[in-house]
Design a protein around this motif. Structure first.
Motif, PDB file in Angstrom:
ATOM      1  N   TYR A 169      11.979  -1.406   2.335  1.00  0.00           N
ATOM      2  CA  TYR A 169      10.898  -0.451   2.083  1.00  0.00           C
ATOM      3  C   TYR A 169       9.510  -1.096   2.043  1.00  0.00           C
ATOM      4  O   TYR A 169       8.525  -0.410   1.799  1.00  0.00           O
ATOM      5  CB  TYR A 169      11.148   0.250   0.739  1.00  0.00           C
ATOM      6  N   VAL A 170       9.428  -2.401   2.269  1.00  0.00           N
ATOM      7  CA  VAL A 170       8.149  -3.109   2.127  1.00  0.00           C
ATOM      8  C   VAL A 170       7.856  -3.915   3.383  1.00  0.00           C
ATOM      9  O   VAL A 170       8.705  -4.684   3.853  1.00  0.00           O
ATOM     10  CB  VAL A 170       8.156  -4.056   0.907  1.00  0.00           C
ATOM     11  N   ASP A 171       6.647  -3.736   3.920  1.00  0.00           N
ATOM     12  CA  ASP A 171       6.193  -4.533   5.060  1.00  0.00           C
ATOM     13  C   ASP A 171       4.775  -5.004   4.764  1.00  0.00           C
ATOM     14  O   ASP A 171       3.837  -4.208   4.747  1.00  0.00           O
ATOM     15  CB  ASP A 171       6.230  -3.699   6.339  1.00  0.00           C
ATOM     16  N   LEU A 172       4.619  -6.291   4.511  1.00  0.00           N
ATOM     17  CA  LEU A 172       3.301  -6.831   4.154  1.00  0.00           C
ATOM     18  C   LEU A 172       2.645  -7.591   5.303  1.00  0.00           C
ATOM     19  O   LEU A 172       1.620  -8.247   5.098  1.00  0.00           O
ATOM     20  CB  LEU A 172       3.432  -7.768   2.942  1.00  0.00           C
ATOM     21  N   ARG A 228       6.646 -16.290  -3.048  1.00  0.00           N
ATOM     22  CA  ARG A 228       7.584 -16.620  -1.967  1.00  0.00           C
ATOM     23  C   ARG A 228       8.325 -15.365  -1.479  1.00  0.00           C
ATOM     24  O   ARG A 228       8.612 -15.231  -0.280  1.00  0.00           O
ATOM     25  CB  ARG A 228       8.575 -17.686  -2.433  1.00  0.00           C
ATOM     26  N   LYS A 229       8.647 -14.451  -2.406  1.00  0.00           N
ATOM     27  CA  LYS A 229       9.297 -13.201  -1.990  1.00  0.00           C
ATOM     28  C   LYS A 229       8.336 -12.348  -1.160  1.00  0.00           C
ATOM     29  O   LYS A 229       8.741 -11.708  -0.181  1.00  0.00           O
ATOM     30  CB  LYS A 229       9.766 -12.417  -3.208  1.00  0.00           C
ATOM     31  N   LEU A 230       7.069 -12.347  -1.535  1.00  0.00           N
ATOM     32  CA  LEU A 230       6.081 -11.600  -0.745  1.00  0.00           C
ATOM     33  C   LEU A 230       5.954 -12.200   0.658  1.00  0.00           C
ATOM     34  O   LEU A 230       5.790 -11.462   1.639  1.00  0.00           O
ATOM     35  CB  LEU A 230       4.723 -11.604  -1.447  1.00  0.00           C
ATOM     36  N   GLU A 231       6.029 -13.515   0.749  1.00  0.00           N
ATOM     37  CA  GLU A 231       6.021 -14.154   2.064  1.00  0.00           C
ATOM     38  C   GLU A 231       7.231 -13.686   2.878  1.00  0.00           C
ATOM     39  O   GLU A 231       7.127 -13.449   4.092  1.00  0.00           O
ATOM     40  CB  GLU A 231       6.042 -15.670   1.909  1.00  0.00           C
ATOM     41  N   GLY A 232       8.360 -13.543   2.202  1.00  0.00           N
ATOM     42  CA  GLY A 232       9.557 -13.049   2.880  1.00  0.00           C
ATOM     43  C   GLY A 232       9.389 -11.633   3.392  1.00  0.00           C
ATOM     44  O   GLY A 232      10.065 -11.232   4.364  1.00  0.00           O
ATOM     45  N   TRP A 233       8.515 -10.873   2.758  1.00  0.00           N
ATOM     46  CA  TRP A 233       8.223  -9.500   3.193  1.00  0.00           C
ATOM     47  C   TRP A 233       7.090  -9.455   4.225  1.00  0.00           C
ATOM     48  O   TRP A 233       6.652  -8.374   4.608  1.00  0.00           O
ATOM     49  CB  TRP A 233       7.834  -8.632   1.998  1.00  0.00           C
ATOM     50  N   ALA A 291       3.268  -0.540  -5.097  1.00  0.00           N
ATOM     51  CA  ALA A 291       1.845  -0.410  -4.744  1.00  0.00           C
ATOM     52  C   ALA A 291       1.631  -0.448  -3.233  1.00  0.00           C
ATOM     53  O   ALA A 291       0.721   0.215  -2.715  1.00  0.00           O
ATOM     54  CB  ALA A 291       1.042  -1.522  -5.420  1.00  0.00           C
ATOM     55  N   SER A 292       2.465  -1.185  -2.529  1.00  0.00           N
ATOM     56  CA  SER A 292       2.269  -1.318  -1.080  1.00  0.00           C
ATOM     57  C   SER A 292       2.441   0.003  -0.344  1.00  0.00           C
ATOM     58  O   SER A 292       1.936   0.167   0.772  1.00  0.00           O
ATOM     59  CB  SER A 292       3.242  -2.365  -0.514  1.00  0.00           C
ATOM     60  N   ASN A 293       3.135   0.957  -0.973  1.00  0.00           N
ATOM     61  CA  ASN A 293       3.368   2.268  -0.351  1.00  0.00           C
ATOM     62  C   ASN A 293       2.798   3.431  -1.157  1.00  0.00           C
ATOM     63  O   ASN A 293       2.908   4.584  -0.739  1.00  0.00           O
ATOM     64  CB  ASN A 293       4.878   2.495  -0.174  1.00  0.00           C
ATOM     65  N   GLU A 294       2.197   3.151  -2.304  1.00  0.00           N
ATOM     66  CA  GLU A 294       1.765   4.208  -3.225  1.00  0.00           C
ATOM     67  C   GLU A 294       0.554   4.964  -2.684  1.00  0.00           C
ATOM     68  O   GLU A 294      -0.400   4.376  -2.177  1.00  0.00           O
ATOM     69  CB  GLU A 294       1.436   3.588  -4.590  1.00  0.00           C
ATOM     70  N   GLN A 295       0.593   6.286  -2.814  1.00  0.00           N
ATOM     71  CA  GLN A 295      -0.511   7.142  -2.371  1.00  0.00           C
ATOM     72  C   GLN A 295      -1.223   7.828  -3.528  1.00  0.00           C
ATOM     73  O   GLN A 295      -2.368   8.257  -3.382  1.00  0.00           O
ATOM     74  CB  GLN A 295       0.015   8.208  -1.400  1.00  0.00           C
TER      75      GLN A 295
END
Length: 444
Positions: A59-62, A82-87, A416-420
């Protein structure tokens, strides 16, 4: 108490050499990038964080997103990055800044080696000044640099803000309100929510701070961490001592419970509550051997100094150096009775009235034991008035417990990455139920 508190001394020595390496490599102050030639810490594996990152990944694409993060630069928050880098997060599109009292210099070295930009306020502090304005300046500089690069690259993707204390999100509103649609954010401290409740919010702010998982589970761990680090700093705690806990929210209650289990008399004062029957604050101060600030605001200033008990120990359990207006105490005269010696690395040790103490690195105010004369009495300010549960080590509590904290932060960033929705938005119950269930199974 032994003058040679070996664990604290080892951390102070490591951070002193790490700070010198950073200053040698990058000189002055501001945003820094590039390696420093010191050994970086390896990443850590946190089972709940690993599981949450896997569960949320679809559900996350950064990719292409920017990140500005005000976080404690420790092993566990490095694991979050590091997890955010993975995303898909590119570290070259991220600026992080920590607080000097919690930053571990080897973690900073690792971030720089991976391409992150780090603000120097993460590891430097002027003892004469409050921390707040310096961190606000770091937030503005970090946001400005990020927005400029975002515009240069065409302004396509979101700018994510991960905040600890509300200042980063508030400054984004103050200076970049016209770009509100570009930002999405997460706040994970109660103090930050206090700040943002006074702000006319025009972007999503995922409210991790008041999630039920954080309030009901994490606060207990913080109280225990305060208790452990306090004893490590001052030696065996006297069960006959009287402790005054100022601020009786989730953290204050947890701290009071730990001290009560030691047999201490625990007094409580909460400036947020109006209770005409309560004993006056000044009388409580006069009785207290230990004063523990848990309110997240300034509750002790010069007007209170004459009421302090001689020899009182002031301990902050909240963010920054606000609780005791600590910059004023750091500027006060050192107690003349204190005998100070330095070792070969210029770390300082003291002796006063038979008490032996490791004072700390005089170039690191956020972990220094100030023994000051205030209004004619000797008062001890631990960690320069900064939170006692941060020592400069790479962990502030066992990984089995911090795993919960950073998993909540990761879940907030994912949301937050998808919140509207605009304004303060609760952290989703499904994520909390999942991670708390895994955490409780992990700790037994």
């Amino acid at each position: 108490m032994s003058i040679r508190s070996s664990a604290l001394i080892d951390v102070a020595r490591s951070n002193r050499s790490g700070r010198q390496a950073l200053l040698h490599a990058h000189g002055g102050r501001g945003l820094v990038s590039g390696g420093v030639g010191t050994r970086a810490e390896a990443g850590v594996s946190l089972p709940v964080l690993d599981a949450m990152a896997h569960a949320l990944s679809p559900y996350v694409d950064l990719e292409g997103c920017f990140l500005v993060a005000s976080v404690h630069l420790l092993h566990d928050t490095d694991a979050v990055l590091r997890k955010l880098e993975g995303w898909g997060l590119d570290p070259r599109r991220a600026i992080v800044f920590g607080k000097p009292y919690s930053t571990n210099l080897r973690v900073v070295a690792g971030l720089l080696e991976r391409g992150y930009t780090v603000h120097s306020s993460s590891y430097s502090m002027d003892e004469r000044l409050p921390l707040g304005p310096a961190l606000e300046a770091a937030a503005l500089e970090s946001l400005t640099a990020t927005v400029e690069r975002w515009a240069e690259e065409g302004g396509g993707r979101k700018i994510l803000l991960a905040d600890d204390g509300g200042k980063l999100i508030r400054i984004a509103h103050d200076h970049f309100r016209e770009l509100a649609g570009v930002f999405s954010s997460v706040e994970h401290t109660s103090r930050g929510i206090f700040e943002l409740e006074r702000t006319d919010l025009c972007m999503p702010v995922v409210n991790v701070a008041r999630s039920w998982a954080k309030l009901n589970v994490e606060s207990t761990y913080i109280g225990e961490s305060v208790d452990t680090q306090l004893e490590r700093r001052v030696g065996r705690l006297d069960p006959n001592a009287t402790a005054l806990v100022v601020g009786y929210g989730a953290i204050g209650k947890a701290v009071a419970a730990c001290l009560g289990r030691r047999g201490m008399e625990v007094l409580v004062h909460d400036p947020a509550l109006q209770d005409s029957a309560a004993e006056p604050y000044e009388r409580l101060l006069a009785r207290a051997d230990l004063v523990l600030g848990c309110s997240g605001r300034t509750t002790l200033d010069e007007v209170h100094w004459p009421y302090l008990k001689s020899g009182a120990v002031l301990v902050s359990c909240s963010s920054l150096d606000l609780e005791f207006a600590a910059w004023k105490i750091r500027a006060a005269p050192r107690a003349a009775e204190l005998v100070v010696v330095r070792d070969e690395l210029d770390l300082e040790f003291g002796s006063l009235g038979g008490r032996q103490m490791f004072l700390g690195d005089p170039d690191d105010p956020s972990h220094y034991w100030y023994c000051a004369r205030l209004a004619g009495r000797v008062v001890n300010l631990l960690n320069g008035g900064c939170p006692i549960n941060f020592t400069g080590a790479a962990v502030s509590m066992p990984h089995t417990r911090s795993d919960l904290t950073v998993s909540l932060l990761l879940s907030g960033i994912a949301q937050a990455s998808n919140e509207q929705r605009i304004g303060l938005v609760p952290l989703g119950d499904a994520a909390q139920e999942l991670l708390v269930g895994m955490h409780l199974r992990a700790v037994g």
